[in-house]
Design a protein around this motif. Structure first.
Motif, mmCIF file in Angstrom:
data_model
loop_
_atom_site.group_PDB
_atom_site.id
_atom_site.type_symbol
_atom_site.label_atom_id
_atom_site.label_comp_id
_atom_site.label_asym_id
_atom_site.label_seq_id
_atom_site.Cartn_x
_atom_site.Cartn_y
_atom_site.Cartn_z
ATOM 1 N N ALA A 95 35.295 -71.873 -94.848
ATOM 2 C CA ALA A 95 35.047 -72.721 -93.681
ATOM 3 C C ALA A 95 35.886 -72.212 -92.524
ATOM 4 O O ALA A 95 36.940 -71.601 -92.726
ATOM 5 C CB ALA A 95 35.389 -74.179 -93.987
ATOM 6 N N GLY A 153 42.486 -79.908 -83.332
ATOM 7 C CA GLY A 153 42.065 -78.693 -84.013
ATOM 8 C C GLY A 153 42.571 -77.441 -83.335
ATOM 9 O O GLY A 153 42.199 -76.339 -83.682
ATOM 10 N N SER A 174 36.920 -73.147 -88.130
ATOM 11 C CA SER A 174 36.752 -74.007 -86.959
ATOM 12 C C SER A 174 35.829 -73.314 -85.951
ATOM 13 O O SER A 174 35.836 -72.079 -85.830
ATOM 14 C CB SER A 174 38.100 -74.306 -86.313
ATOM 15 O OG SER A 174 38.657 -73.133 -85.747
ATOM 16 N N ALA A 219 40.593 -75.965 -92.818
ATOM 17 C CA ALA A 219 39.979 -75.270 -91.680
ATOM 18 C C ALA A 219 40.308 -75.954 -90.360
ATOM 19 O O ALA A 219 40.480 -75.290 -89.329
ATOM 20 C CB ALA A 219 38.462 -75.189 -91.862
ATOM 21 N N SER A 220 40.411 -77.280 -90.370
ATOM 22 C CA SER A 220 40.731 -77.995 -89.130
ATOM 23 C C SER A 220 42.178 -77.768 -88.719
ATOM 24 O O SER A 220 42.518 -77.841 -87.540
ATOM 25 C CB SER A 220 40.464 -79.495 -89.296
ATOM 26 O OG SER A 220 41.358 -80.072 -90.233
ATOM 27 N N LEU A 222 35.175 -85.242 -87.175
ATOM 28 C CA LEU A 222 34.759 -83.875 -86.893
ATOM 29 C C LEU A 222 33.245 -83.727 -87.010
ATOM 30 O O LEU A 222 32.601 -84.402 -87.815
ATOM 31 C CB LEU A 222 35.417 -82.908 -87.898
ATOM 32 C CG LEU A 222 36.938 -82.810 -87.906
ATOM 33 C CD1 LEU A 222 37.397 -82.027 -89.126
ATOM 34 C CD2 LEU A 222 37.431 -82.138 -86.640
ATOM 35 N N ILE A 258 30.526 -81.455 -88.513
ATOM 36 C CA ILE A 258 30.495 -80.480 -89.596
ATOM 37 C C ILE A 258 29.108 -79.861 -89.683
ATOM 38 O O ILE A 258 28.103 -80.565 -89.820
ATOM 39 C CB ILE A 258 30.875 -81.130 -90.937
ATOM 40 C CG1 ILE A 258 32.284 -81.727 -90.856
ATOM 41 C CG2 ILE A 258 30.779 -80.112 -92.076
ATOM 42 C CD1 ILE A 258 32.677 -82.549 -92.063
ATOM 43 N N ILE A 266 37.506 -78.590 -95.454
ATOM 44 C CA ILE A 266 37.444 -79.092 -94.081
ATOM 45 C C ILE A 266 38.841 -79.339 -93.523
ATOM 46 O O ILE A 266 39.143 -78.984 -92.378
ATOM 47 C CB ILE A 266 36.591 -80.375 -94.012
ATOM 48 C CG1 ILE A 266 35.165 -80.112 -94.517
ATOM 49 C CG2 ILE A 266 36.555 -80.908 -92.582
ATOM 50 C CD1 ILE A 266 34.437 -78.995 -93.797
ATOM 51 N N SER A 298 34.840 -79.101 -84.181
ATOM 52 C CA SER A 298 33.761 -78.849 -85.140
ATOM 53 C C SER A 298 34.204 -77.830 -86.172
ATOM 54 O O SER A 298 34.984 -76.915 -85.877
ATOM 55 C CB SER A 298 32.515 -78.327 -84.415
ATOM 56 O OG SER A 298 32.050 -79.244 -83.448
ATOM 57 N N ILE A 299 33.674 -77.990 -87.380
ATOM 58 C CA ILE A 299 33.925 -77.068 -88.484
ATOM 59 C C ILE A 299 32.585 -76.529 -88.977
ATOM 60 O O ILE A 299 31.610 -77.271 -89.085
ATOM 61 C CB ILE A 299 34.656 -77.768 -89.652
ATOM 62 C CG1 ILE A 299 36.001 -78.321 -89.185
ATOM 63 C CG2 ILE A 299 34.843 -76.808 -90.829
ATOM 64 C CD1 ILE A 299 37.006 -77.283 -88.763
#
Length: 383
Positions: free
Chosen positions: A276, A34, A278, A193-194, A83, A85, A190, A162-163
């Motif tokens: 979203a 990430g 990270s 965003a990652s 991840l 979330i 997700i 983490s997201i």
């Protein structure tokens, strides 16, 4: 001579396969960590030559830049099930039972609902925590409050990527066509965003009435000039707060909140209040920035500051574009960056379209369905 020919063939083959192999390595590495920065260091020499591989920004064929126009560029094969979330929901009056279906198939580490309108929260997913808050600043205040007050106690300091997903209770009933787009999927949010550090809930898919196709990216010099002059806020005056802010425009508000942090040339803008990010990108921003936003958004319920904040989440949270990406977006937009209603600075592309009344579509058959009011505006007129 045969040996020399064989060596030449091997070199040629390696050259042909260099781009996908390196892209595959990049995708795997980013998907696992990430972190964009560490990849940049490892692939500095490779990325210096990316300009030649960026063939299109609004397609599926280009593995490097395809999807960039809409903010949907990410490796499709990366594993996002490892991840953590976390979800923050800004609640006013709508039921949120749709969240269970929306997140189906994924392990959600936490859900926090900040409820503002005095309406009980019904049908919340299991293990949801609900906290009542003053009715100020709408969803943007809820998100800033979440970051300043609730995020650290919820999310541990482990190195696991983490997201955080920022949602409004009204997502199930809101019409994304008002933002000239359609809803992103949970997986799409997700994944993007990652990979990019940030992603939007609404993906641009429509056209402005001028026939120009809209991007997720905006030109900073036009975006910062945005203000809500002429905005009709009379129906939102329940709390007596004056709508107009003390800031001249979005740029003035951004400078106040960010302590005048320089803005990139092009930035993502998410309309509709759903996105979203990270965790690492959230924490890269000094907490004083989030606190300034929270305080500014506390002035009233529907205030101009909220419209400013809606437009700068991407500027604060997204990974900055690379030079080759900026140049590719510029080429595709053909320098069409003019104010479009409330979308000041949005990049636009002139497509080959048919005219349907006072809007546009790819074909006459598509005219009635471009927007929910498309049939009314089309009136059988297609040229």
């Amino acid at each position: 001579m045969r040996s020399l020919g064989l060596i030449t063939a091997i070199i040629a083959s390696a050259t042909v396969f260099m781009v996908p192999i390196t892209w595959f390595y990049t995708s795997i590495y980013i998907g696992c960590t990430g972190e964009q920065g560490s990849v940049d260091e490892r692939l500095k020499s490779f990325q210096s030559n990316q300009d030649s591989t960026c063939t299109c920004v609004d397609c599926v064929e280009d593995s490097m830049c395809g999807g960039l126009w809409k903010g949907t560029n990410y490796p499709k094969h990366s594993n996002i099930h490892n991840l953590d979330i976390h979800i923050i929901v800004s609640h006013c009056k709508d039921d949120i039972d749709w969240i269970t279906k929306f997140t189906e198939g994924y392990n959600i580490s936490s859900i926090l609902v900040l409820s503002k309108c005095g309406v009980p929260v019904h049908t919340a997913p299991q293990n949801t925590k609900i906290i009542e808050q003053p009715n100020v600043g709408r969803c943007d205040h809820s998100y800033a409050k979440y970051i300043t007050t609730f995020l650290d106690p919820i999310v541990d300091d482990s190195n696991k990527p983490s997201i955080v997903l920022f949602l409004k209770d009204s997502m199930a009933t809101a019409d994304p066509s008002m933002q000239r787009g359609h809803w992103n999927t949970f997986e799409g949010l997700i994944r993007a965003a990652s990979y990019n550090g940030f992603s939007c809930g609404v993906i641009p898919s429509g056209y402005h009435f001028s026939g120009l196709k809209l991007s997720i990216y905006h030109q900073t010099k036009d975006l910062t000039a945005f203000s809500s002059v002429g905005y009709d806020h009379s129906v939102y005056m329940d709390d007596g707060a004056i709508f107009k802010s003390p800031y001249e425009n979005l740029g003035s508000f951004y400078n106040h909140v960010s302590r005048s942090k320089p803005l990139p040339e092009l930035v993502q803008v998410c309309y509709g209040g759903i996105f979203a990010a990270s965790l690492s990108n959230i924490r890269k921003v000094d907490n004083s920035v989030w606190k300034s936003a929270e305080i500014a958004l506390s002035r009233g319920d529907n205030i101009e500051e909220g419209h400013f904040m809606e437009r700068i989440w991407g500027s604060l949270l997204a990974n900055p574009l690379k030079t080759y990406q900026i140049e590719a977006l510029r080429r595709h937009s053909r320098n069409f960056s003019v104010p479009v209603d409330y979308m000041s600075g949005v990049l636009q592309h002139l497509d080959n379209l048919v005219k349907c009344g006072d809007h546009y579509a790819h074909t006459c058959a598509e005219c009635p369905g471009v927007y929910e009011w498309g049939e009314e505006r089309c009136n059988g007129d297609c040229s």
